[in-house]
Design a protein around this motif. Structure first.
Motif, short mmCIF file in Angstrom:
data_model
loop_
_atom_site.label_atom_id
_atom_site.label_comp_id
_atom_site.label_asym_id
_atom_site.label_seq_id
_atom_site.Cartn_x
_atom_site.Cartn_y
_atom_site.Cartn_z
N LYS A 49 12.21 1.43 15.04
CA LYS A 49 13.15 0.71 15.90
C LYS A 49 14.32 1.63 16.24
CE LYS A 49 15.67 -1.27 11.96
NZ LYS A 49 16.09 -2.50 11.26
N TYR A 86 12.36 5.44 20.58
CA TYR A 86 13.07 4.17 20.41
C TYR A 86 14.50 4.23 20.96
CZ TYR A 86 9.33 3.50 16.95
OH TYR A 86 8.11 3.41 16.32
N TYR A 114 5.12 4.33 24.68
CA TYR A 114 6.02 3.32 24.14
C TYR A 114 7.01 2.86 25.22
CZ TYR A 114 10.07 1.35 21.73
OH TYR A 114 11.11 0.54 21.37
N GLU A 118 7.61 -0.84 26.54
CA GLU A 118 8.85 -1.48 26.08
C GLU A 118 9.76 -1.86 27.24
OE1 GLU A 118 11.20 -3.06 23.01
OE2 GLU A 118 9.15 -2.30 23.03
N THR A 121 8.80 -5.31 28.73
CA THR A 121 9.21 -6.47 27.94
C THR A 121 9.97 -5.98 26.71
OG1 THR A 121 7.14 -7.56 28.60
CG2 THR A 121 8.43 -8.62 26.86
N PRO A 122 11.28 -5.73 26.85
CA PRO A 122 12.06 -5.18 25.72
C PRO A 122 12.10 -6.14 24.54
CG PRO A 122 13.24 -4.91 27.80
CD PRO A 122 12.08 -5.82 28.07
N GLN A 123 11.94 -5.58 23.35
CA GLN A 123 12.02 -6.38 22.14
C GLN A 123 13.47 -6.62 21.73
OE1 GLN A 123 8.86 -5.38 19.11
NE2 GLN A 123 8.62 -3.57 20.42
N ALA A 124 13.67 -7.64 20.93
CA ALA A 124 15.03 -8.04 20.55
C ALA A 124 15.75 -6.95 19.78
CB ALA A 124 14.97 -9.33 19.73
N TYR A 125 15.00 -6.07 19.09
CA TYR A 125 15.68 -5.06 18.29
C TYR A 125 16.44 -4.03 19.11
CZ TYR A 125 11.38 -2.10 18.85
OH TYR A 125 10.32 -1.37 19.32
N ASN A 126 16.29 -4.05 20.44
CA ASN A 126 17.04 -3.15 21.30
C ASN A 126 18.49 -3.60 21.52
OD1 ASN A 126 15.12 -1.03 22.45
ND2 ASN A 126 13.95 -2.93 22.78
#
Length: 269
Positions: A49, A86, A114, A118, A121-126
């Motif tokens: 991440k 990341y 990646y 990403e 659809t970006p993940q919340a951890y960004n």
């Protein structure tokens, strides 16, 4: 079950990485890193991440790190040793034009794959709790090459550079070259942002990751060679190419450095 990043923090995990580089001369370290990528061993250092400490800095201290310059243009930031990309993607989501650099062609293709996924659809951890989409999305690109070669970035300079585990991956004898190259790549007044890791290791311990207690300041602000063990008299303060502007203990960081990591920000003179 432990993650690959957690296994690297165990004596067994550290020993595997250290032994891998003990078998190579400094001149062959690029090949040694490339071999780890090619053999599917990059998970030994992969965090999975982007940096929580950097995310919080971006979102909570726009007075320090804004992605938009005074002339309205997006700032360009370089992430050397970017791994799977990341931080590069996260920085673009926060408004920067972000460039990742890796020695391995497989590393670059992995990061590009990646990023493609990403960014859709970006993940919340960004994002952190203070996230607000004020600046839109910047661009993402990757370079395969040797950071220390002057033609690697085709003469381009950057507004910012972010270093997390790049310096600690280098043999101590390469630290002075690292500082010189950072200065070459930044515009005057540009910022070098460092998440200093590992600070919990004694300076006498082997790497990678190599211990970095006091190394950033010695290299960047004092103009030293960054080799602080065995101990030697300090350099005269202020003789380096950078001035340290901020030195911050982040509330959040990766589990492996939580409570010990420091964020330092240096301005190119």
């Amino acid at each position: 079950m432990t993650t690959p990043a957690e296994r690297l923090q165990t004596p067994e995990g550290r020993s595997r990485l250290i032994k891998h580089f003990e078998q190579s001369s400094i001149e062959k370290h690029n090949d040694a890193w490339n071999d780890l990528w090619e053999t599917g061993s990059s998970n030994m250092w992969d965090r999975g991440k982007p940096s929580p400490a950097l995310i919080d800095l971006l979102e909570q201290r726009e007075d320090i790190l804004s992605p938009i310059a005074a002339n309205g243009q997006r700032k360009k930031i370089l992430v050397p040793g970017c791994g799977k990309g990341y931080d590069v993607v996260m920085l673009a989501l926060h408004g920067f034009d972000a460039v990742g650099l890796e020695i391995s062609s497989k590393g670059v293709s992995t990061a590009e794959e990646y990023a493609h996924k990403e960014l859709q659809t970006p993940q919340a951890y960004n994002f952190g709790p203070a996230w607000a989409n004020k600046f839109g999305r910047g661009s993402v690109s990757f370079i395969q090459g040797d950071f220390f070669q002057s033609d690697c970035t085709k003469g381009e300079k950057f507004d910012l550079i972010y270093d997390y585990t790049f310096l600690c991956a280098l043999h101590p004898e390469m630290r002075a070259q690292w500082a010189s190259r950072m200065a070459d790549l930044l515009f005057s007044g540009g910022l070098l942002v460092c998440l200093e890791f590992p600070l919990f290791k004694e300076l006498s311990h082997p790497g990678p990751p190599w211990p970095l207690q006091g190394v950033h300041s010695d290299l960047l602000a004092e103009g030293g060679d960054g080799i602080l063990y065995p101990p030697k008299p300090p350099q005269q303060a202020g003789t380096g190419s950078f001035e340290r502007k901020w030195y911050i203990k982040p509330e959040r960081s990766y589990e492996s450095g939580q409570g010990a990591d420091m964020l330092s920000i240096y301005a190119r003179k």
